[in-house]
Scaffold this active site. Structure first.
Site, short mmCIF file in Angstrom:
data_model
loop_
_atom_site.label_atom_id
_atom_site.label_comp_id
_atom_site.label_asym_id
_atom_site.label_seq_id
_atom_site.Cartn_x
_atom_site.Cartn_y
_atom_site.Cartn_z
N ASP A 20 0.83 -1.22 0.00
CA ASP A 20 0.00 0.00 0.00
C ASP A 20 0.86 1.27 0.00
O ASP A 20 2.10 1.21 0.01
CB ASP A 20 -0.91 -0.06 1.24
CG ASP A 20 -2.31 0.47 0.96
OD1 ASP A 20 -2.45 1.32 0.05
OD2 ASP A 20 -3.26 0.07 1.66
N GLU B 122 -0.83 1.93 -5.19
CA GLU B 122 -0.64 3.38 -5.00
C GLU B 122 -1.82 4.16 -5.58
O GLU B 122 -1.73 5.37 -5.78
CB GLU B 122 0.73 3.87 -5.50
CG GLU B 122 1.12 3.49 -6.90
CD GLU B 122 0.34 4.23 -7.97
OE1 GLU B 122 -0.68 3.66 -8.45
OE2 GLU B 122 0.74 5.34 -8.35
N TRP B 123 -2.92 3.43 -5.84
CA TRP B 123 -4.22 4.00 -6.23
C TRP B 123 -4.18 4.81 -7.53
O TRP B 123 -5.09 5.60 -7.80
CB TRP B 123 -4.78 4.89 -5.12
CG TRP B 123 -4.57 4.37 -3.73
CD1 TRP B 123 -4.98 3.14 -3.27
CD2 TRP B 123 -3.89 5.00 -2.64
NE1 TRP B 123 -4.61 3.00 -1.96
CE2 TRP B 123 -3.95 4.12 -1.54
CE3 TRP B 123 -3.26 6.25 -2.48
CZ2 TRP B 123 -3.37 4.41 -0.30
CZ3 TRP B 123 -2.71 6.55 -1.24
CH2 TRP B 123 -2.76 5.65 -0.18
N GLY B 124 -3.11 4.64 -8.30
CA GLY B 124 -2.99 5.42 -9.54
C GLY B 124 -2.49 6.82 -9.29
O GLY B 124 -2.35 7.60 -10.23
N ASP B 125 -2.19 7.16 -8.05
CA ASP B 125 -1.74 8.54 -7.74
C ASP B 125 -0.49 8.92 -8.52
O ASP B 125 -0.31 10.08 -8.88
CB ASP B 125 -1.42 8.67 -6.23
CG ASP B 125 -2.68 8.86 -5.41
OD1 ASP B 125 -3.78 8.64 -5.96
OD2 ASP B 125 -2.56 9.20 -4.22
N ASP C 154 -10.25 3.41 -3.46
CA ASP C 154 -10.97 2.20 -3.04
C ASP C 154 -12.36 2.08 -3.65
O ASP C 154 -13.10 3.05 -3.75
CB ASP C 154 -11.10 2.17 -1.51
CG ASP C 154 -9.75 1.95 -0.84
OD1 ASP C 154 -8.73 1.95 -1.55
OD2 ASP C 154 -9.74 1.79 0.38
C1 GLA Z 1 -6.05 1.24 1.39
C2 GLA Z 1 -6.21 0.26 0.24
C3 GLA Z 1 -7.31 -0.73 0.57
C4 GLA Z 1 -6.98 -1.45 1.87
C5 GLA Z 1 -6.77 -0.45 2.99
C6 GLA Z 1 -6.22 -1.12 4.24
O1 GLA Z 1 -7.16 2.05 1.51
O2 GLA Z 1 -6.47 0.93 -0.95
O3 GLA Z 1 -7.49 -1.65 -0.49
O4 GLA Z 1 -5.83 -2.24 1.68
O5 GLA Z 1 -5.82 0.54 2.61
O6 GLA Z 1 -6.06 -0.21 5.29
#
Ligand code: GLA
Length: 403
Positions: A150, A183-186, A205
């Site tokens: 993460d 890294e969520w695409g950031d 998410d």
């Molecule tokens: C982030 C991730 C989620 C999950 C949570 C856990 O938000 O994007 O998928 O792993 O952390 O805290």
């Protein structure tokens, strides 16, 4: 002759030994399939739950359909010891992680775990920053097969550097581990992570609704369609061993059956990792039927690994296409509107050219048979218009094959 061959042999041998760090090749050649604890259980994880989930993965027949990884997400952690080695929470995981991973392996499944590039995880547990090599060795000793990594509390670190450090640490530890970047695409992982990891999250998410945004103040979580809309132009970055990951699935967690079916079909059309997030111990039959639709899964797992795309949209009726092995195609009609819609699709007038994959679907030259992937029935050929009614928030998916 002898003198000529020997140096060549030595040179060739040296060439096959990696002299530099790299990611493990040959893993995740099709999108990974499994289960992850976060969507349903968040921080409420313990060893009994994970064992039960492994059991349920087998008894619900998800394992038979291809689901393999059981991944514990955030909050399994206890503290680091005086030497810096990480230990699991002693109350929640009294038998230790190695015993748990042995149990998961004994079911014929693979075992995954979670950490974070920052010094704390998103749930506030110890992250791997500054302990990457130590943690990688620990994971290897525990028999970990998959690491989700993460990006919380990253303190402005350079993502390429952070993720590459963990990649190198995993490689040095010597156990092949699928490396799942989060890294969520950031920082646009798709642009740089092909040689770093096997999959990367493309967005923030997901949450269990079809098309909503859930505002948490400083961040939002996103419904299925919001996620699909967010990254339209990155399909070129996906392929065997390196996938775009639009997040774990929300199937079986509260959306309608139609919406679950649409969500699952879109993930398959996008060659997305299929990581279930529902409670498998109480899974309903209708949810099993969605998650284990083998013909739909075959679209996701097609060995060409081409991510499908939206070919057309009219009045909230979208047409998605995905080129498959042996010149087959999957075509998914998605009804995003709140009313039923009629399809009347003239194949002859729709010559589809995928300029990225260099493939053309031209039914004027080749007649294809049609197989409805949800009713699992043959439904004619491309000689005639495809006519059907698609309920609201549902899909009609056909596989086109040559006669
Ligand atoms: C982030 C991730 C989620 C999950 C949570 C856990 O938000 O994007 O998928 O792993 O952390 O805290």
């Amino acid at each position: 002759m002898k003198h000529f061959y020997l140096p060549m042999l030595v040179a060739l041998t040296l060439l096959t030994i990696p002299l530099y760090a790299q990611k493990f090749e040959g893993l995740a050649l099709t999108p990974p399939m499994g289960w992850n604890s976060w969507n349903t259980f968040a921080c409420n994880v313990d060893e009994a739950l994970i064992r039960e989930m492994a059991d349920a993965m087998v008894s619900s027949k998800l394992k038979d359909a291809g689901y393999t990884y059981i991944v514990i997400d955030d909050c399994w952690h206890g503290q680091r010891d005086s030497l810096g080695f990480i230990h699991p929470d002693p109350q929640r995981f009294p038998s230790g992680i190695k015993a748990l991973s042995d149990y998961v392996h004994s079911k014929g499944l693979k075992f995954g775990i979670y950490s974070c590039a920052g010094d704390k995880t998103c749930g506030g547990k110890p992250g791997s920053r500054g302990h990457e090599y130590q943690d990688a060795i620990t994971y290897a000793q525990w028999g970990v097969d998959y690491l989700k990594y993460d990006w919380c509390n990253n303190a402005g670190l350079n993502s390429v550097g952070s993720y590459t450090t963990m990649r190198d640490a995993l490689f040095a530890a010597g156990r092949p581990i699928v490396f799942s970047l989060c890294e969520w695409g950031d920082t646009k992982a798709w642009e740089w992570a092909k040689d770093v990891g096997h999959l990367w999250r493309t967005t923030g998410d997901i949450t269990d609704c079809f098309d909503c945004e859930l505002n948490h103040g400083t961040w939002s979580s996103w419904g299925v369609m919001k996620i699909v809309e967010m990254r339209k132009d990155i399909r070129r970055y996906a392929g065997p061993g390196h996938w775009n990951d639009p997040d774990m699935m929300e199937v079986g967690r509260g959306m309608s059956l139609s919406e679950d079916r649409a969500h699952f079909s879109l993930w398959c059309m996008m060659a997305a990792p299929l990581i279930a997030g529902n409670d498998l111990r109480s899974i309903k039959k209708e949810t099993v039927d969605v998650l284990t639709n083998k013909e739909m899964i075959a679209v996701d797992q097609d060995s060409l690994g081409i991510q499908g795309y939206r070919y057309d949209v009219k009045d909230s009726l979208e047409v998605w296409v995905k080129p498959l092995m042996k010149d087959d195609w999957a075509v998914c009609f998605l009804n995003r509107s709140s009313q039923s819609q009629k399809i009347d699709f003239d194949w002859s007038k729709n010559v589809v050219t995928d300029t990225l994959a260099h493939r053309t679907l031209n039914t004027n030259e080749t007649v294809f048979t049609l197989r409805n992937l949800w009713t699992k029935k043959n439904v004619g050929s491309t000689k005639k218009n495809l006519q059907a009614v698609v309920p609201s928030h549902d899909v009609f998916v056909v596989r086109l094959g040559k006669k």
